[in-house]
Design a protein around this motif. Structure first.
Motif, PDB file in Angstrom:
ATOM      1  N   LEU A 148       0.558  34.748 -31.124  1.00 16.37           N
ATOM      2  CA  LEU A 148       0.216  33.366 -30.846  1.00 16.37           C
ATOM      3  C   LEU A 148       0.634  33.107 -29.402  1.00 16.37           C
ATOM      4  CD1 LEU A 148      -0.708  30.562 -31.770  1.00 16.37           C
ATOM      5  CD2 LEU A 148       1.637  30.138 -32.524  1.00 16.37           C
ATOM      6  N   PHE A 149      -0.319  32.907 -28.543  1.00 12.11           N
ATOM      7  CA  PHE A 149      -0.076  32.989 -27.104  1.00 12.11           C
ATOM      8  C   PHE A 149      -0.625  31.756 -26.418  1.00 12.11           C
ATOM      9  CE2 PHE A 149       1.094  36.394 -24.112  1.00 12.11           C
ATOM     10  CZ  PHE A 149       0.793  35.777 -22.912  1.00 12.11           C
TER      11      PHE A 149
ATOM     12  N   PHE B 109       5.787  24.158 -22.384  1.00  9.53           N
ATOM     13  CA  PHE B 109       5.571  23.876 -23.796  1.00  9.53           C
ATOM     14  C   PHE B 109       6.910  23.589 -24.470  1.00  9.53           C
ATOM     15  CE2 PHE B 109       5.060  25.040 -28.257  1.00  9.53           C
ATOM     16  CZ  PHE B 109       3.891  24.354 -28.590  1.00  9.53           C
ATOM     17  N   VAL B 110       6.952  22.536 -25.276  1.00  8.61           N
ATOM     18  CA  VAL B 110       8.182  22.154 -25.977  1.00  8.61           C
ATOM     19  C   VAL B 110       8.064  22.576 -27.437  1.00  8.61           C
ATOM     20  CG1 VAL B 110       9.696  20.263 -26.644  1.00  8.61           C
ATOM     21  CG2 VAL B 110       8.497  20.198 -24.431  1.00  8.61           C
ATOM     22  N   GLN B 111       8.800  23.610 -27.810  1.00  8.19           N
ATOM     23  CA  GLN B 111       8.801  24.131 -29.172  1.00  8.19           C
ATOM     24  C   GLN B 111       9.659  23.221 -30.037  1.00  8.19           C
ATOM     25  OE1 GLN B 111       7.460  27.440 -30.185  1.00  8.19           O
ATOM     26  NE2 GLN B 111       7.861  26.725 -32.258  1.00  8.19           N
ATOM     27  N   VAL B 112       9.085  22.725 -31.150  1.00  6.41           N
ATOM     28  CA  VAL B 112       9.857  21.829 -32.014  1.00  6.41           C
ATOM     29  C   VAL B 112      10.057  22.397 -33.414  1.00  6.41           C
ATOM     30  CG1 VAL B 112       9.134  19.778 -30.740  1.00  6.41           C
ATOM     31  CG2 VAL B 112       7.843  20.498 -32.749  1.00  6.41           C
ATOM     32  N   ASP B 113       9.242  23.370 -33.817  1.00  2.00           N
ATOM     33  CA  ASP B 113       9.374  23.957 -35.150  1.00  2.00           C
ATOM     34  C   ASP B 113       9.808  25.409 -35.024  1.00  2.00           C
ATOM     35  OD1 ASP B 113       8.349  23.449 -38.225  1.00  2.00           O
ATOM     36  OD2 ASP B 113       8.147  25.549 -37.604  1.00  2.00           O
TER      37      ASP B 113
ATOM     38  N   VAL C   3       6.494  30.234 -33.856  1.00  2.77           N
ATOM     39  CA  VAL C   3       6.958  30.243 -32.468  1.00  2.77           C
ATOM     40  C   VAL C   3       5.878  30.811 -31.559  1.00  2.77           C
ATOM     41  CG1 VAL C   3       8.742  31.059 -30.887  1.00  2.77           C
ATOM     42  CG2 VAL C   3       9.335  30.524 -33.267  1.00  2.77           C
ATOM     43  N   VAL C   4       5.565  30.110 -30.481  1.00  2.00           N
ATOM     44  CA  VAL C   4       4.587  30.642 -29.536  1.00  2.00           C
ATOM     45  C   VAL C   4       5.139  31.915 -28.905  1.00  2.00           C
ATOM     46  CG1 VAL C   4       3.498  28.423 -29.052  1.00  2.00           C
ATOM     47  CG2 VAL C   4       5.452  29.157 -27.672  1.00  2.00           C
TER      48      VAL C   4
END
Length: 250
Positions: free
Chosen positions: A70-71, A92-96, A100-101
């Protein structure tokens, strides 16, 4: 009319959202504005100008392997001084923590002529904050802050779905890198890669089917794309991809 199965192929996905976009090797575009709901497959996308976010299949130059991932990538000046892959720099703000990107996607990978799986992506602009949220399946993965972009305060003027292969023409030959499943779109469901249930978010902030598509292919002997079609089970869809170097694409 062609019909896809209830399963959806997931050789993984790619889409670009931006103000203006460069052409790619096999691409369908709509000028309706808005964002894709479900999509599958490809390699690497580049933008000519303005902000972009995308998801691609494989990039060994970053991770040193050929695992589908996932890119994502964003840029607001055509990759000159801004932009970031996944979480490698602020953006990008990862919240979960569960999706994960940049993470490897090694389970439920579609098999040519066999089981087919789907990776569903939904990207939507928050009308209050202006942030661009990415949802994978039912998970809100994170968002690109509105402050990253220069020209997307209202929305995107074009959306493109499809694939691009980086071809350096080593030794005067086209790359053997496959796009999508590595098979031409004429092979159809279970063999060729495709997008289906393609939707945009319209001016009323509702999901709607794009009104029109404009397929674009740089060399149909290497990679191709079918005209878009519609079915009750699949919504708006098309097939695309190809093997790269072959007897007609030296």
């Amino acid at each position: 009319m062609s019909k896809l199965g209830n399963e959806k192929i997931s050789w993984i996905l790619s889409v670009v959202f931006c103000f203006f976009l460069s052409s790619v090797l096999a691409m369908a575009t709509t000028g309706d504005g808005g964002f894709a709901k479900e999509l599958e497959v490809e390699k690497i996308l580049k933008t000519l100008n303005k902000p972009a976010v995308k998801s691609i299949k494989i990039y060994p130059g970053i991770y040193g392997d050929d695992n589908p991932r996932l890119f994502t990538y964003w840029t607001r000046d055509s990759y000159n001084n801004t932009g970031c892959y996944n979480l490698r720099c602020p953006g990008f703000v990862q919240v979960d923590p569960t999706v994960v990107v940049g993470s490897s996607l090694q389970n439920n990978i579609s098999v040519y002529g066999g089981s087919q799986y789907v990776l569903s992506i939904h990207i939507r602009k928050d009308q209050t904050t202006g942030n661009w949220w990415m949802q994978v399946g039912n998970t809100s993965v994170g968002y690109w802050p509105a402050s990253l972009f220069n020209h997307m305060s209202v929305g995107a003027s074009h959306v493109k779905w499809g694939g691009e292969i980086v071809n350096k023409g080593s030794n005067g030959q086209h790359t053997t890198t496959g796009m999508g499943s590595g098979h031409f779109p004429e092979e159809g469901y279970g063999k060729a890669s495709f997008f289906k249930h393609i939707s945009i978010v319209d001016a009323n902030n509702s999901l709607a089917s794009p009104k029109s598509f404009n397929p674009y292919v740089t060399n149909a002997y290497c990679y191709n794309i079918t005209s878009y079609d519609y079915s009750n089970d699949s919504g708006v869809y098309f097939y695309y991809g190809g093997p790269g170097r072959n007897s007609n694409c030296p």
